[in-house]
Write a protein that holds these residues in place. Structure first.
Motif, PDB file in Angstrom:
ATOM      1  N   LEU A   1       0.818  -1.216   0.000  1.00 52.41           N
ATOM      2  CA  LEU A   1       0.000   0.000   0.000  1.00 52.41           C
ATOM      3  C   LEU A   1       0.851   1.266   0.000  1.00 52.41           C
ATOM      4  O   LEU A   1       0.480   2.269  -0.614  1.00 52.41           O
ATOM      5  CB  LEU A   1      -0.930   0.021   1.216  1.00 52.41           C
ATOM      6  N   ASP A   2       1.993   1.222   0.662  1.00 60.89           N
ATOM      7  CA  ASP A   2       2.839   2.410   0.808  1.00 60.89           C
ATOM      8  C   ASP A   2       3.728   2.690  -0.400  1.00 60.89           C
ATOM      9  O   ASP A   2       4.350   3.743  -0.470  1.00 60.89           O
ATOM     10  CB  ASP A   2       3.721   2.279   2.051  1.00 60.89           C
ATOM     11  N   ASP A   3       3.805   1.760  -1.363  1.00 58.55           N
ATOM     12  CA  ASP A   3       4.672   1.948  -2.528  1.00 58.55           C
ATOM     13  C   ASP A   3       4.010   2.910  -3.509  1.00 58.55           C
ATOM     14  O   ASP A   3       3.059   2.559  -4.200  1.00 58.55           O
ATOM     15  CB  ASP A   3       4.967   0.610  -3.198  1.00 58.55           C
ATOM     16  N   SER A   4       4.524   4.116  -3.585  1.00 56.41           N
ATOM     17  CA  SER A   4       3.922   5.146  -4.436  1.00 56.41           C
ATOM     18  C   SER A   4       4.175   4.894  -5.921  1.00 56.41           C
ATOM     19  O   SER A   4       3.533   5.521  -6.770  1.00 56.41           O
ATOM     20  CB  SER A   4       4.457   6.522  -4.045  1.00 56.41           C
ATOM     21  N   LYS A   5       5.093   3.986  -6.246  1.00 51.21           N
ATOM     22  CA  LYS A   5       5.373   3.680  -7.662  1.00 51.21           C
ATOM     23  C   LYS A   5       4.325   2.742  -8.264  1.00 51.21           C
ATOM     24  O   LYS A   5       4.258   2.608  -9.472  1.00 51.21           O
ATOM     25  CB  LYS A   5       6.763   3.059  -7.801  1.00 51.21           C
ATOM     26  N   LEU A   6       3.529   2.102  -7.426  1.00 49.67           N
ATOM     27  CA  LEU A   6       2.504   1.183  -7.909  1.00 49.67           C
ATOM     28  C   LEU A   6       1.169   1.899  -8.071  1.00 49.67           C
ATOM     29  O   LEU A   6       0.798   2.727  -7.240  1.00 49.67           O
ATOM     30  CB  LEU A   6       2.304   0.032  -6.916  1.00 49.67           C
TER      31      LEU A   6
END
Length: 105
Positions: free
Chosen positions: A28-33
């Motif tokens: 959830l925290d991965d802003s690249k996804l």
């Protein structure tokens, strides 16, 4: 347990890119996804394919050091929908409820 963590020469993370994450919250925290990519990863983790034998509430993801609780995965999926509420009740209580019984004169 299953042999889902078996890797060849440490290349497991290359063949299982979702294994780069250590928890549902890390996905959830991965802003690249994108939201769709997060949903794909989390949904695949929730699959029965990764269920730990004799412990269906756990998922053993290839490349991860420890099993993940299914409840944590489902909670992360609800957060993608901005839905922090638990799923509505159902099953036996819903079937046994008789709306016509409350309307007695």
């Amino acid at each position: 347990m299953t042999n889902a963590n078996a890797t060849t020469g440490g290349l497991g993370a290359l063949f299982h890119p979702a294994a780069h994450y250590v928890s549902p919250s890390a996905v959830l925290d991965d802003s690249k996804l994108s939201t769709a990519e997060k949903r794909i990863i989390l949904s695949s983790w929730a699959s029965d394919m990764y269920a730990v034998e004799s412990h269906p509430a756990l998922r053993e993801i290839p490349g991860m050091d420890q099993p993940i609780r299914l409840a944590d995965i489902l909670s992360a999926l609800r957060k993608l929908d901005d839905d922090d509420d638990p799923p509505p009740g159902g099953g036996v209580p819903m079937r046994l409820r008789r709306p016509w019984a409350a309307a007695t004169p």
